[in-house]
Enzyme design. Sequence first.
Site, mmCIF file in Angstrom:
data_model
loop_
_atom_site.group_PDB
_atom_site.id
_atom_site.type_symbol
_atom_site.label_atom_id
_atom_site.label_comp_id
_atom_site.label_asym_id
_atom_site.label_seq_id
_atom_site.Cartn_x
_atom_site.Cartn_y
_atom_site.Cartn_z
ATOM 1 N N MET A 1 7.114 -7.167 -1.641
ATOM 2 C CA MET A 1 6.492 -6.362 -2.627
ATOM 3 C C MET A 1 5.681 -7.186 -3.580
ATOM 4 O O MET A 1 5.363 -6.781 -4.669
ATOM 5 C CB MET A 1 7.597 -5.595 -3.304
ATOM 6 C CG MET A 1 7.676 -5.527 -4.747
ATOM 7 S SD MET A 1 9.316 -4.995 -5.169
ATOM 8 C CE MET A 1 10.288 -6.113 -4.248
ATOM 9 N N SER B 1 7.011 2.242 -8.282
ATOM 10 C CA SER B 1 6.028 1.961 -7.238
ATOM 11 C C SER B 1 6.242 0.546 -6.733
ATOM 12 O O SER B 1 6.844 -0.284 -7.412
ATOM 13 C CB SER B 1 4.610 2.078 -7.800
ATOM 14 O OG SER B 1 4.293 0.938 -8.596
ATOM 15 N N ASP B 2 5.746 0.273 -5.537
ATOM 16 C CA ASP B 2 5.597 -1.119 -5.142
ATOM 17 C C ASP B 2 4.453 -1.679 -5.993
ATOM 18 O O ASP B 2 3.687 -0.934 -6.612
ATOM 19 C CB ASP B 2 5.299 -1.242 -3.654
ATOM 20 C CG ASP B 2 5.771 -2.559 -3.075
ATOM 21 O OD1 ASP B 2 5.839 -3.536 -3.830
ATOM 22 O OD2 ASP B 2 6.060 -2.612 -1.864
ATOM 23 N N CYS B 3 4.341 -2.981 -6.043
ATOM 24 C CA CYS B 3 3.444 -3.595 -7.029
ATOM 25 C C CYS B 3 1.972 -3.334 -6.721
ATOM 26 O O CYS B 3 1.474 -3.715 -5.655
ATOM 27 C CB CYS B 3 3.741 -5.088 -7.132
ATOM 28 S SG CYS B 3 5.383 -5.382 -7.812
ATOM 29 N N ALA C 1 0.801 -0.410 -6.271
ATOM 30 C CA ALA C 1 0.673 0.724 -5.357
ATOM 31 C C ALA C 1 -0.025 1.908 -6.009
ATOM 32 O O ALA C 1 -0.573 2.767 -5.303
ATOM 33 C CB ALA C 1 2.045 1.150 -4.833
#
Length: 847
Positions: A1, A338-340, A342
């Site tokens: 991530m 969120s994923d980074c 995203a």
Amino acid sequence: MIARNMLCTNQNPMHRLSTKKMKLLNLSLLVHLCSLVLFSAQSTDQPPFSCDSSDPLTKSYPFCKTTLPTNQRVQDLISRLTLDEKISQLVNTAVAIPRLGIPGYEWWSEALHGVAFVANISQGIRFNGTIQSATSFPQVILTASSFDPYLWYRIGQASPITSLSALMSTPRVLELKAIGIEARGVYNAGQARGMTFWTPNINIFRDPRWGRGQETPGEDPLVTGKYAVSFVRGIQGDSFEGGKLGENLQVSACCKHFTAYDLDNWKGINRFVFDANVTVQDLADTYQPPFRSCIEKGKASGVMCAYNRVNGVPNCADYKLLSKTARGQWGFNGYITSDCDAVSIIYDEQGYVKEPEDAVADVLKAGMDLDCGEYLKNHTGSAVEKKKVSVSDIDRALHNLFSIRMRLGLFNGNPTKLPFGNIGSDQVCSQEHLNLALEAARNGIVLLKNTNRLLPLAKTETTSLAVIGPNANSTETLVGNYAGPPCKPITPLQALQSYVKNTDYHPGCSTVNCSSALIDEAIKIVKGADQVVLVMGLDQTQERESHDRADLVLPGHQQKLITSVASAANKPVILVLLCGGPVDITFAKNDRNIGSIIWAGYPGEAGGRALAEIIFGDHNPGGRLPMTWYPQNLTKIPMTDMRMRPEPSSGYPGRTYRFYRGPKVFEFGYGLSYSNYSYEFLPLTKDKVYLNNQSDDKIGLRYKLVSEMGTELCENSKLPITVGVRNDGEMDGKHVVLLFVRQAKAGNGRPIKQLVGFNSVALKAGEKAEIKFELSPCEHLSSANEDGLMLVDEGSHFLSIGDKESEITVVFSADSSGGATLKQETDTVLPIILAFFYIYTFLCVSF
């Protein structure tokens, strides 16, 4: 991530405070000034916290009163925040709110297989104080190969409990996981700004080329789901059986990446733009079950939505996925991050929305709470101004976020006086944890080949040893990715030297990519050695986040080096592979000069020692592969094809052992031992399962929807399965027992076979044990139809363990009790009716 790029842009104008309110805030700020100066001047061994009892003002806030319900405390806190302050808390690096005595908080920390640190990325953990390392357990893919949920729970446990019965009789304080304990130890030492860890990774290892498959428990949904439950219960502080978590969290776990995420960067297609076309059938019985288990049974307090789109919709903007499914159907009670970056890619790269504020609106309204990045910080204010986002949308997200921080005890005053406050730095890298890392490596390592019982080597007869390979003396390779600095790493070379003093070493290749092999130099060493061990495979240059493999063969000239050394050696050699994903080593499997093959994944800091113990017989290997090892030919299939089920008309073979119809190098669940084991099914209490139909018009159907059966029938139809297992060898060993089920006729979207239960049992030489499973027809005999609905087929289902099978027959009936009574009455009454009919006919004809 790891984020693609942490973009920083100018913050848009936000609502400003009234003059009167500003004066009040300034007064509050002055009141807190003294305590804040003291806070910033504190030594680094002071963990950050809110609601300091020595501060009279914060002491009076309702959100600081621990006697109040968490919901009430959170509501009070949110009501005191300005819009600017609220927005500042929606990102992973949440800034301090000085006027309320709230320190900054970092949501992003990693603990995939030990408390971790990723260089050059702002995270909540640092190793530059009194604590400079943490226990590095095996990478998850190897831990999964132990097929031992209790081990998964125990990894990082506070004390070296060795049996489930011991755990049941042990005080609650000893049921904590070591990763969670070490995380708390780092926090209590003042080296952490957060207690939320974005782990575990429970995506299905669908394609062997995936660079992050090493982070997962493998390709099976049942195994992955049980790993998620065991790991999450342990790290958060729950009991092994669950149900004792309560309000307090030791640390917060986060199940990722939701959902259908298993491609990072393959042939120019990256995870940021990839649109995964997934059938509802595959979602229902493959991609979603691990997340459902993680939420419903594991009670995870965090979920991470993935970068990719699924069927056109970005995961982090999918209301159906986040709110209706996770929160609504599964009862998720936690925060969604969120994923980074995203959120930013929804506009910047996917082009899913027309402007940045639309991306902000979509994710908040979908149910996401936290942005790993700065997009929400930069664009939420203008989204409010444009009336795309309401303050209530922000408050909803903040409620979930601050609830987690309060459950972690970060608003309860000085943490040293609270639960988990007595966990000190001495519990990081403790001997108990190091022992457990060794145990995990021992039980995960898989023996793939052992011709003529080459292994174990005799200690007294092995006079000299040649160790060849680029992975033989690398501590970095041992720990894989998402790792912290290990405590006391031991490489395979170092461990082997402790067994044989006369050991020579040559890397054979300068790096793992082996662009040029130093074959002649390696052969010189080999010719003078009694035994040869090659330590080859992959490392993070070959497979990692953001880097998928193009091939399944060993990189560069590794194969040539292996075969040349094996040919020159005096005896058959031992090949050790360090890698996360599978490798096509058909050449080694068929080479008579290679006597034994061992797969050791990335075995953690104790992995070198575990390997040496197995090679020299101080430990009997018992691990099983948690994923299929495919041949190189599979790479002809695009990695972007998400279908699980085969399509014979086009030649598509399907994916994973449940559906794949093609050649294999090694199959799922494969693994050898120095002992032989035999099985037997004990007699079943019943071999027929009667499932009722609720309406007469469905009696003719050959299947039954699980949703129509009802909870009571599903519970009542469960039956016990008992399997006898005996160690027929001369060595004690720990053995993995895998219970599969198959239907008489596979096809029509049904799995070829599927795992329905597994256990790991320690058996002394000659010892026998009985392993008990509970078979739930609604769960274990069901599969998804094309509409994503789970159904059970009528007819024969075969349970199998090893080469033994036992038949279970599913019978549909019309009565509401499940049909057993009706079946018995029919068997009795029908012959009587027929007898009367024959007598009546005879009399009519006669007279």
